[in-house]
Design a protein around this motif. Structure first.
Motif, PDB file in Angstrom:
ATOM      1  N   ASP A 298     100.982  79.618  59.660  1.00 17.15           N
ATOM      2  CA  ASP A 298      99.856  80.486  59.270  1.00 17.15           C
ATOM      3  C   ASP A 298     100.095  81.069  57.881  1.00 17.15           C
ATOM      4  OD1 ASP A 298      98.746  80.027  61.738  1.00 17.15           O
ATOM      5  OD2 ASP A 298      99.231  81.996  62.561  1.00 17.15           O
ATOM      6  N   GLU A 299     101.329  81.499  57.623  1.00 17.35           N
ATOM      7  CA  GLU A 299     101.632  82.121  56.332  1.00 17.35           C
ATOM      8  C   GLU A 299     101.497  81.092  55.209  1.00 17.35           C
ATOM      9  OE1 GLU A 299     101.538  85.084  56.682  1.00 17.35           O
ATOM     10  OE2 GLU A 299     102.703  85.854  58.355  1.00 17.35           O
ATOM     11  N   ALA A 300     101.889  79.838  55.488  1.00 18.13           N
ATOM     12  CA  ALA A 300     101.696  78.769  54.493  1.00 18.13           C
ATOM     13  C   ALA A 300     100.201  78.569  54.247  1.00 18.13           C
ATOM     14  CB  ALA A 300     102.340  77.471  54.985  1.00 18.13           C
ATOM     15  N   ILE A 347     106.544  95.268  58.220  1.00 26.06           N
ATOM     16  CA  ILE A 347     105.429  95.041  57.289  1.00 26.06           C
ATOM     17  C   ILE A 347     104.162  94.685  58.075  1.00 26.06           C
ATOM     18  CG2 ILE A 347     104.529  93.562  55.448  1.00 26.06           C
ATOM     19  CD1 ILE A 347     107.405  93.291  54.422  1.00 26.06           C
ATOM     20  N   GLU A 348     104.297  93.777  59.052  1.00 28.86           N
ATOM     21  CA  GLU A 348     103.102  93.297  59.749  1.00 28.86           C
ATOM     22  C   GLU A 348     102.469  94.354  60.638  1.00 28.86           C
ATOM     23  OE1 GLU A 348     104.050  89.230  61.181  1.00 28.86           O
ATOM     24  OE2 GLU A 348     102.795  88.799  59.443  1.00 28.86           O
ATOM     25  N   GLN A 349     103.277  95.213  61.261  1.00 24.47           N
ATOM     26  CA  GLN A 349     102.639  96.253  62.078  1.00 24.47           C
ATOM     27  C   GLN A 349     101.921  97.257  61.172  1.00 24.47           C
ATOM     28  OE1 GLN A 349     103.828  99.694  62.806  1.00 24.47           O
ATOM     29  NE2 GLN A 349     105.091  99.467  60.983  1.00 24.47           N
ATOM     30  N   ASP A 382      94.730  85.967  62.220  1.00 26.35           N
ATOM     31  CA  ASP A 382      96.106  85.450  62.283  1.00 26.35           C
ATOM     32  C   ASP A 382      97.102  86.596  62.410  1.00 26.35           C
ATOM     33  OD1 ASP A 382      95.181  82.862  61.977  1.00 26.35           O
ATOM     34  OD2 ASP A 382      95.608  82.770  59.817  1.00 26.35           O
ATOM     35  N   GLU A 383      96.830  87.671  61.677  1.00 30.40           N
ATOM     36  CA  GLU A 383      97.744  88.800  61.657  1.00 30.40           C
ATOM     37  C   GLU A 383      97.819  89.482  63.020  1.00 30.40           C
ATOM     38  OE1 GLU A 383     100.496  89.126  59.627  1.00 30.40           O
ATOM     39  OE2 GLU A 383      98.883  88.296  58.416  1.00 30.40           O
ATOM     40  N   VAL A 384      96.704  89.484  63.754  1.00 33.07           N
ATOM     41  CA  VAL A 384      96.717  90.056  65.108  1.00 33.07           C
ATOM     42  C   VAL A 384      97.666  89.225  65.979  1.00 33.07           C
ATOM     43  CG1 VAL A 384      95.319  90.530  67.168  1.00 33.07           C
ATOM     44  CG2 VAL A 384      94.394  91.024  64.882  1.00 33.07           C
TER      45      VAL A 384
HETATM   46 FE   LIG Z   1     101.527  87.389  58.988  1.00 35.69          FE
END
Ligand SMILES: [Fe+2]
Ligand SMILES: [Fe+2]
Length: 474
Positions: A298-300, A347-349, A382-384
């Motif tokens: 996903d990050e790519a 970072i993501e939370q 995606d982040e969820v």
């Molecule tokens: Fe992410």
């Protein structure tokens, strides 16, 4: 009525095969499981190799390709494990090496010193052998009795063919005749490894040649130092603080989409960092590797969305946008794998509250840039998922969730971004590239640049990416 014909015009046997073909004996459960375990081993090793080679591979397209193929292989490992478990009681023996020749074969690929050898080994040897094995399974097995395996193999084959399409073009472009001649002996060794294993699926008579590894003779060591190609000419540049600009209410949403494309493309450092966690963390349940590989992919994708966003605005990003690797470099060289995971989780939370992903999507909508809106919409979704992956695989090792977050913050605070030393050593001047890229976008939009936006010059020297004072990405 003939018994091997359908009663009506409606296809018999649910359309999966003909009655004639369904009468052929095919593979026993034992033989089927034996073969499936070999495909499983091949996908697992391919997943390991693709992941291990993301960080230190300089060519951006290969970094992205490896990120994708690592994820695809992880999904097929998962499907094959599930199918084997349907046919056998534990212990399933999925962690065993099915044949020493196969182990040496994949160890050789993992240790291949050059990109040319790596891609030729992967795309001209390993994946064609796997494709042949899957095709043979479909040819040999009884499609009625073994239909669940047929389905798994068909889906796998579909993506193996896709990977080969990418791979064949890559090998044809990057490995010329002279390179091929130089690696001829090693490629012959790879053939011997497969022959010693009776082929990838073990259906051929195994040769009794003794094998001596070339690149696998010493243990493989993961290389965590990120490398980039010439489209990243200033990789230590931390001269444009995207977050301070993005959350400053005095700026309009339009130029903010540029900062978001920058933030997305800069995410190329997340696969570089996550590849190090996956490669250097042993002994987790398989689902950990699958989930982490999904997030890595996903990050790519997020990075490539940034690339497409710039292309859509006619911005030549390699010349105009200085994409750095300081975050992956610092984390990979200064922190242990669990500490890196802690930083990622921290970072993501932080991306979920109001200054996070919803905000970025709203900026995209307010800017009338449909591509930015679409990309941020999916980036948010995606982040969820990534927050869930973090809860499943990072958080559960802590008694208290707050403690897990604090630990991530602490780990990140310990990371040294050598802003001034990099400048003194001449690695970068932290050049403010923002005014040029903004002017270029204004030309594309047919508007006059806003002097306030043009004058933006906040760097990462004192404010880090989560807007905490001092010295980061995802
Ligand atoms: Fe992410
Ligand atoms: Fe991301």
């Amino acid at each position: 009525m003939k018994t091997d014909q359908s009663f009506s015009q409606v296809p018999s046997l649910a359309g999966i095969t003909s009655i004639k073909d369904a009468m052929k004996p095919g593979l026993s459960v034992d033989e089927c499981v034996r073969r499936l375990k070999r495909y499983h081993y091949a996908f697992k090793r391919l997943h390991q190799i693709f992941t291990a080679r993301i960080t230190a591979e300089p060519l951006y397209e290969l970094k992205m390709g490896f990120s994708f193929h690592a994820y695809v292989c992880a999904e097929h490992v998962t499907a094959l494990r599930k199918r084997v478990a349907e046919m056998r009681e534990p212990p399933l023996g999925l962690e065993a090496v099915p044949a020493p020749g196969l182990e040496i074969f994949f160890d050789e690929l993992l240790g291949a010193p050059t990109t040319e050898e790596l891609i030729t080994g992967l795309y001209a040897k390993a994946l064609p052998a796997l494709k042949e094995a899957l095709e043979r399974h479909l040819e040999h097995t009884n499609h009625l009795a073994d239909h669940p395996s047929v389905r798994v193999c068909r889906f796998a084959l579909l993506e193996v063919v896709d990977m080969l399409q990418f791979g064949n073009q890559t090998v044809a472009t990057l490995a010329d005749k002279a390179t091929n001649e130089k690696m001829a002996e090693w490629l012959a060794l790879l053939n011997e490894c497969l022959a010693a294993a009776g082929g990838l699926d073990g259906t051929q008579k195994a040769s009794d040649r003794t094998l001596t590894g070339r690149y696998s003779s010493k243990p493989y060591k993961f290389d965590g130092i990120p490398k980039r190609d010439q489209r990243f000419p200033d990789p230590y540049n931390m001269g444009v603080n995207a977050e301070v600009f993005l959350y400053d209410e005095k700026f309009r949403p339009e130029p903010k989409t540029l900062m978001m494309f920058y933030k997305r493309l800069r995410e190329v450092d997340v696969p570089e960092m996550m590849a190090s966690i996956i490669s250097e963390t042993a002994g987790k349940p398989w689902d950990y590797y699958r989930d982490m590989s999904r997030q890595l992919w996903d990050e790519a994708r997020h990075a490539m969305m940034g690339e497409v966003g710039f292309a859509n605005l006619n911005i030549d990003w390699p010349k105009q946008v200085m994409i750095n690797f300081t975050w992956s470099l610092a984390l990979n060289t200064q922190l242990k794998p669990l500490e890196r995971h802690a930083v990622l989780y921290f970072i993501e939370q932080g991306l979920m509250p109001k200054t996070g992903k919803r905000f970025e999507w709203e900026v995209g909508r307010a800017s009338n840039n449909p591509l930015s809106t679409l990309f941020q919409d999916y980036d948010w979704a995606d982040e969820v998922l990534h927050a869930r992956i973090g809860r499943d695989w990072y958080l559960k090792d802590f008694d208290d969730p707050q403690q897990a977050v604090r630990y991530g913050d602490e780990c990140w605070s310990r990371v040294l971004m050598n802003w001034e030393r990099w400048r003194q050593e001449g690695l970068t001047q932290h050049r403010n590239w923002w005014p040029d890229v903004y002017r270029q976008a204004c030309r594309h939009w047919g508007i006059d640049p806003d002097p306030k936006v043009l004058a933006y010059s906040t760097t990462y020297q004192t404010v880090r990416a989560d807007l905490k004072e001092l010295t980061g990405s995802a």
